[in-house]
Design an enzyme around this catalytic site. Structure first.
Site, mmCIF file in Angstrom:
data_model
loop_
_atom_site.group_PDB
_atom_site.id
_atom_site.type_symbol
_atom_site.label_atom_id
_atom_site.label_comp_id
_atom_site.label_asym_id
_atom_site.label_seq_id
_atom_site.Cartn_x
_atom_site.Cartn_y
_atom_site.Cartn_z
ATOM 1 N N ALA A 57 0.796 -1.234 0.000
ATOM 2 C CA ALA A 57 0.000 0.000 0.000
ATOM 3 C C ALA A 57 0.827 1.282 0.000
ATOM 4 O O ALA A 57 0.263 2.370 0.105
ATOM 5 C CB ALA A 57 -0.986 0.030 1.161
ATOM 6 N N ALA A 58 2.141 1.185 -0.160
ATOM 7 C CA ALA A 58 2.948 2.408 -0.240
ATOM 8 C C ALA A 58 2.516 3.258 -1.433
ATOM 9 O O ALA A 58 2.442 4.486 -1.346
ATOM 10 C CB ALA A 58 4.430 2.058 -0.351
ATOM 11 N N GLY A 59 2.205 2.601 -2.547
ATOM 12 C CA GLY A 59 1.742 3.327 -3.721
ATOM 13 C C GLY A 59 0.407 4.018 -3.506
ATOM 14 O O GLY A 59 0.134 5.068 -4.094
ATOM 15 N N ASP A 60 -0.423 3.433 -2.646
ATOM 16 C CA ASP A 60 -1.716 4.052 -2.350
ATOM 17 C C ASP A 60 -1.543 5.278 -1.461
ATOM 18 O O ASP A 60 -2.234 6.286 -1.642
ATOM 19 C CB ASP A 60 -2.642 3.038 -1.678
ATOM 20 C CG ASP A 60 -2.947 1.861 -2.596
ATOM 21 O OD1 ASP A 60 -3.027 2.058 -3.817
ATOM 22 O OD2 ASP A 60 -3.087 0.728 -2.086
#
Length: 311
Positions: free
Chosen positions: A253-256
């Site tokens: 979820a780093a991209g989120d």
């Protein structure tokens, strides 16, 4: 008089993530003994809705959960994070979206996704988005709901001059007309490669990929490069934002977190470079925590990290 927070609408997936941790990923036919198992609320759309809320936006989630035990848990988690869930429906005939995630000791992840109720989003969700678009600053899309639905609401947003941000994951074929409607597209390396047809592994290839996407009609391309930062380009500016130095624990979820922070920044009128810098800080903080929605950072923490490393 304080400025009103920007309203962001997120149409996308809502999942329950089932996560295993092990030293490495198993080879085909092999069993690897892991160290622990956890469950947490996820889904690219839901994660981005939480990320936007924690960065100070008025964040609204549009989507569906299933008729299983996970549905109420997912709704409660979003509400607790400050997300408006009035646009989330329940389909009692299918499961909620599920993601089975494996994390290795280097914090890399491998994900198998079951779309479940997410894949039944349609006319009702399109109507909800259209009703909420007036007064909104941005519409965030991913590919966990149908391409046709995303295209329909993107056209609605474009007609009202509402920013359209597309996270092109999970990887699936995209019509060129969807790219032409996007104000901002934010692929990671794998997604960028699927879009442009050549490997994207660092700043040089990201530059080539970004300009290929601009030529196909997107307003701005932001290529997420993980530990190498992020490359950005639009008609006027281009550059790379170096990563922030953090201790990575879990890259899920780093991209989120990145997308939510970028959307809020652009909605507040910041430049693309400023927005990508803030987004890199948010993504960096997200990898220091386990979980998806639980790892989305608060705005004050993002601002503190930028002050400490970008003086």
């Amino acid at each position: 008089m304080s400025q009103q927070p920007p309203k962001l609408i997120v149409l996308g997936g809502i999942n329950m993530d089932l996560v295993t941790f092990s030293p490495r990923f198993p080879r085909p036919g092999e069993t690897v003994v892991g160290s622990r198992f956890i469950t947490y609320a996820g889904g690219k759309g839901a994660n981005q809705a939480v990320a936007a809320a924690k960065m100070g936006a008025s964040s609204m989630m549009v989507g569906k959960v299933g008729g299983d035990i996970f549905g109420p848990q997912l709704l409660n988690g979003l509400t607790a994070a400050g997300v408006n869930v009035s646009g989330v429906a329940t389909n009692p005939d299918v499961s909620s979206g599920i993601a089975v995630i494996s994390v290795d000791e280097t914090a890399q992840n491998s994900i198998t996704q079951i779309l479940g109720a997410n894949d039944t989003c349609g006319t009702e969700q399109a109507s909800t988005v259209k009703q909420e678009l007036p007064g909104a600053a941005g519409l965030l899309l991913q590919l966990e709901t149908s391409i046709g639905l995303s295209l329909e609401v993107a056209y609605d947003a474009r007609s009202l001059s509402v920013m359209v941000m597309l996270d092109p994951g999970p990887v699936r074929p995209l019509p060129e007309e969807l790219l032409r409607i996007c104000d901002v597209i934010t692929p990671n390396e794998t997604e960028a490669q699927a879009l442009v047809g050549f490997p994207v592994t660092g700043p040089e290839s990201a530059t080539k990929a970004a300009y290929a996407l601009l030529e196909r009609g997107v307003g701005a391309a932001v290529i997420k490069l993980g530990s190498q930062g992020a490359y950005f380009a639009d008609a006027d500016n281009q550059g790379i934002v170096q990563p922030f130095q953090v201790d990575a624990v879990d890259s899920v979820a780093a991209g989120d977190a990145f997308n939510g922070a970028l959307a809020v920044s652009l909605a507040e009128g910041k430049t693309l470079e400023e927005g990508v810098t803030i987004a890199c800080a948010a993504g960096g903080l997200a990898v220091t925590q386990t979980g998806a929605q639980d790892s989305m950072p608060e705005r004050v923490s993002v601002e503190d990290l930028i002050r400490s490393q970008r003086r």
